[in-house]
Write a protein that holds these residues in place. Structure first.
Motif, PDB file in Angstrom:
ATOM      1  N   GLY A 167      23.995  36.302  -6.676  1.00 42.41           N
ATOM      2  CA  GLY A 167      22.833  35.512  -6.306  1.00 42.41           C
ATOM      3  C   GLY A 167      23.201  34.390  -5.356  1.00 42.41           C
ATOM      4  O   GLY A 167      24.280  34.366  -4.774  1.00 42.41           O
ATOM      5  N   LEU A 168      22.279  33.461  -5.218  1.00 48.00           N
ATOM      6  CA  LEU A 168      22.488  32.291  -4.364  1.00 48.00           C
ATOM      7  C   LEU A 168      22.968  31.124  -5.208  1.00 48.00           C
ATOM      8  O   LEU A 168      22.432  30.874  -6.299  1.00 48.00           O
ATOM      9  CB  LEU A 168      21.183  31.931  -3.657  1.00 48.00           C
ATOM     10  N   PHE A 169      23.972  30.419  -4.697  1.00 47.21           N
ATOM     11  CA  PHE A 169      24.492  29.219  -5.348  1.00 47.21           C
ATOM     12  C   PHE A 169      24.319  28.048  -4.381  1.00 47.21           C
ATOM     13  O   PHE A 169      24.680  28.159  -3.205  1.00 47.21           O
ATOM     14  CB  PHE A 169      25.979  29.359  -5.662  1.00 47.21           C
ATOM     15  N   MET A 170      23.807  26.929  -4.884  1.00 47.33           N
ATOM     16  CA  MET A 170      23.643  25.765  -4.012  1.00 47.33           C
ATOM     17  C   MET A 170      23.816  24.478  -4.808  1.00 47.33           C
ATOM     18  O   MET A 170      23.252  24.326  -5.893  1.00 47.33           O
ATOM     19  CB  MET A 170      22.254  25.778  -3.345  1.00 47.33           C
ATOM     20  N   GLY A 171      24.606  23.567  -4.271  1.00 47.67           N
ATOM     21  CA  GLY A 171      24.752  22.235  -4.852  1.00 47.67           C
ATOM     22  C   GLY A 171      23.677  21.328  -4.285  1.00 47.67           C
ATOM     23  O   GLY A 171      23.529  21.235  -3.066  1.00 47.67           O
ATOM     24  N   ILE A 172      22.927  20.655  -5.161  1.00 47.36           N
ATOM     25  CA  ILE A 172      21.756  19.909  -4.673  1.00 47.36           C
ATOM     26  C   ILE A 172      21.676  18.480  -5.196  1.00 47.36           C
ATOM     27  O   ILE A 172      20.597  17.871  -5.211  1.00 47.36           O
ATOM     28  CB  ILE A 172      20.452  20.654  -4.990  1.00 47.36           C
ATOM     29  N   GLY A 173      22.809  17.899  -5.587  1.00 46.95           N
ATOM     30  CA  GLY A 173      22.833  16.475  -5.914  1.00 46.95           C
ATOM     31  C   GLY A 173      21.759  16.034  -6.889  1.00 46.95           C
ATOM     32  O   GLY A 173      21.652  16.552  -7.993  1.00 46.95           O
ATOM     33  N   GLY A 174      20.919  15.084  -6.453  1.00 44.72           N
ATOM     34  CA  GLY A 174      19.905  14.509  -7.338  1.00 44.72           C
ATOM     35  C   GLY A 174      18.548  15.175  -7.287  1.00 44.72           C
ATOM     36  O   GLY A 174      17.548  14.559  -7.670  1.00 44.72           O
ATOM     37  N   SER A 175      18.487  16.428  -6.870  1.00 45.34           N
ATOM     38  CA  SER A 175      17.191  17.082  -6.681  1.00 45.34           C
ATOM     39  C   SER A 175      16.406  17.286  -7.973  1.00 45.34           C
ATOM     40  O   SER A 175      15.169  17.288  -7.960  1.00 45.34           O
ATOM     41  CB  SER A 175      17.367  18.424  -5.975  1.00 45.34           C
ATOM     42  N   PHE A 176      17.098  17.482  -9.096  1.00 43.90           N
ATOM     43  CA  PHE A 176      16.376  17.634 -10.365  1.00 43.90           C
ATOM     44  C   PHE A 176      15.619  16.346 -10.694  1.00 43.90           C
ATOM     45  O   PHE A 176      14.504  16.385 -11.207  1.00 43.90           O
ATOM     46  CB  PHE A 176      17.335  17.954 -11.518  1.00 43.90           C
ATOM     47  N   ASP A 177      16.262  15.214 -10.401  1.00 42.82           N
ATOM     48  CA  ASP A 177      15.626  13.917 -10.664  1.00 42.82           C
ATOM     49  C   ASP A 177      14.364  13.759  -9.829  1.00 42.82           C
ATOM     50  O   ASP A 177      13.350  13.237 -10.301  1.00 42.82           O
ATOM     51  CB  ASP A 177      16.605  12.783 -10.349  1.00 42.82           C
ATOM     52  N   VAL A 178      14.430  14.205  -8.575  1.00 40.64           N
ATOM     53  CA  VAL A 178      13.271  14.082  -7.684  1.00 40.64           C
ATOM     54  C   VAL A 178      12.154  15.022  -8.126  1.00 40.64           C
ATOM     55  O   VAL A 178      10.988  14.633  -8.205  1.00 40.64           O
ATOM     56  CB  VAL A 178      13.672  14.381  -6.226  1.00 40.64           C
ATOM     57  N   LEU A 179      12.492  16.270  -8.422  1.00 45.32           N
ATOM     58  CA  LEU A 179      11.474  17.253  -8.799  1.00 45.32           C
ATOM     59  C   LEU A 179      10.733  16.836 -10.063  1.00 45.32           C
ATOM     60  O   LEU A 179       9.525  17.048 -10.173  1.00 45.32           O
ATOM     61  CB  LEU A 179      12.124  18.628  -9.015  1.00 45.32           C
ATOM     62  N   THR A 180      11.438  16.215 -10.992  1.00 48.05           N
ATOM     63  CA  THR A 180      10.822  15.810 -12.259  1.00 48.05           C
ATOM     64  C   THR A 180      10.142  14.454 -12.181  1.00 48.05           C
ATOM     65  O   THR A 180       9.514  14.014 -13.143  1.00 48.05           O
ATOM     66  CB  THR A 180      11.871  15.758 -13.383  1.00 48.05           C
ATOM     67  N   GLY A 181      10.288  13.763 -11.037  1.00 46.69           N
ATOM     68  CA  GLY A 181       9.690  12.442 -10.899  1.00 46.69           C
ATOM     69  C   GLY A 181      10.522  11.341 -11.515  1.00 46.69           C
ATOM     70  O   GLY A 181      10.098  10.179 -11.566  1.00 46.69           O
ATOM     71  N   SER A 182      11.723  11.679 -11.971  1.00 46.03           N
ATOM     72  CA  SER A 182      12.611  10.664 -12.547  1.00 46.03           C
ATOM     73  C   SER A 182      13.088   9.703 -11.469  1.00 46.03           C
ATOM     74  O   SER A 182      13.363   8.531 -11.738  1.00 46.03           O
ATOM     75  CB  SER A 182      13.820  11.340 -13.211  1.00 46.03           C
ATOM     76  N   VAL A 183      13.198  10.202 -10.242  1.00 43.98           N
ATOM     77  CA  VAL A 183      13.492   9.392  -9.061  1.00 43.98           C
ATOM     78  C   VAL A 183      12.449   9.751  -8.016  1.00 43.98           C
ATOM     79  O   VAL A 183      12.195  10.937  -7.769  1.00 43.98           O
ATOM     80  CB  VAL A 183      14.910   9.679  -8.508  1.00 43.98           C
ATOM     81  N   LYS A 184      11.844   8.756  -7.413  1.00 47.04           N
ATOM     82  CA  LYS A 184      10.796   9.006  -6.431  1.00 47.04           C
ATOM     83  C   LYS A 184      11.401   9.235  -5.052  1.00 47.04           C
ATOM     84  O   LYS A 184      12.224   8.452  -4.585  1.00 47.04           O
ATOM     85  CB  LYS A 184       9.831   7.818  -6.372  1.00 47.04           C
ATOM     86  N   ARG A 185      10.986  10.310  -4.406  1.00 50.87           N
ATOM     87  CA  ARG A 185      11.447  10.575  -3.045  1.00 50.87           C
ATOM     88  C   ARG A 185      10.696   9.658  -2.081  1.00 50.87           C
ATOM     89  O   ARG A 185       9.566   9.237  -2.339  1.00 50.87           O
ATOM     90  CB  ARG A 185      11.196  12.038  -2.658  1.00 50.87           C
ATOM     91  N   ALA A 186      11.322   9.355  -0.961  1.00 50.84           N
ATOM     92  CA  ALA A 186      10.700   8.494   0.038  1.00 50.84           C
ATOM     93  C   ALA A 186       9.393   9.101   0.532  1.00 50.84           C
ATOM     94  O   ALA A 186       9.303  10.327   0.705  1.00 50.84           O
ATOM     95  CB  ALA A 186      11.647   8.285   1.213  1.00 50.84           C
TER      96      ALA A 186
END
Length: 225
Positions: A167-186
């Motif tokens: 399959g596809l493998f990708m490192g995405i840093g803090g993306s889980f935090d952004v998707l869940t709203g735990s960290v707000k994207r700009a």
């Protein structure tokens, strides 16, 4: 790699459909500078199938050497679009990283917003033994594996375990935090003005020390030019 968000998504989804193992690195100046100082990590990056410019500093650097990249391609945008595609095509995704409470939220968000996507596994990033996680990937055979444990840990994990699934493998840093709203994207204005990094620093002042990497990176690019 010279690519755009609109061109890379169909390439990646075609590879997933063909069961073609794919390693995507989302590079920013911090990752590039670390790779420049650590040969083993540099080899990991060089062996990736795709290295995209996740960081406006990379785009600026490409202009300095008169070999401009067409645009910034963020790991988060790839992540979100692959989730949308995966939900529409009933694919399986595996998630590793972030805090336990973020992973709990992630399960809820995926189930609600991307209901057609099967969660093959979801583990937080605070593990001491990766063996059970690797075994879970082997057993579930996901179409996509997203690792959000921060660089270089995420790329090193992927490199060690690329052979666990086609399959596809990708490192995405803090993306889980952004998707869940735990960290707000700009907001879009900041993104379009290429000032997303400044927005993050304003919201998280502790990140200001990381800004020192950008001028060092651009200086190194100018010297190599």
């Amino acid at each position: 790699m010279k690519t755009t968000i609109s061109s890379i998504i169909p390439e990646l989804t075609d590879r997933i459909e063909a069961n073609q193992r794919t390693f995507v690195v989302t590079a920013n100046p911090e990752i590039v500078m670390y790779a420049n100082e650590h040969e083993k990590f540099l080899r990991i990056i060089q062996n990736a199938d795709y290295v995209v410019a996740d960081g406006i500093g990379i785009v600026i650097g490409s202009r300095l050497i008169k070999d401009p990249l067409p645009e910034r391609v963020t790991g988060y945008d790839i992540f979100e679009q692959l989730l949308t595609w995966g939900a529409a095509n009933h694919k399986k995704a595996f998630f590793l990283g972030a805090k336990p409470e973020v992973i709990a939220k992630l399960n809820q968000v995926i189930s609600t917003k991307f209901s057609g996507l099967e969660i093959a596994g979801a583990y937080d990033g605070y593990f001491k033994d990766e063996a059970p996680i690797v075994e879970a990937i082997k057993e579930s055979q996901p179409d996509m594996v997203f690792v959000a444990t921060g660089s270089p840990k995420q790329e090193e994990f992927i490199q060690r375990n690329l052979n666990t699934t086609n399959g596809l493998f990708m490192g995405i840093g803090g993306s889980f935090d952004v998707l869940t709203g735990s960290v707000k994207r700009a907001p879009k204005f900041w993104q379009n003005a290429h000032l997303e990094w400044l927005y993050r620093v304003i919201k998280e002042p502790a990140r200001i020390s990381r800004l020192a990497v950008l001028p060092k990176y651009l200086l190194k690019v100018r010297k190599q030019k």
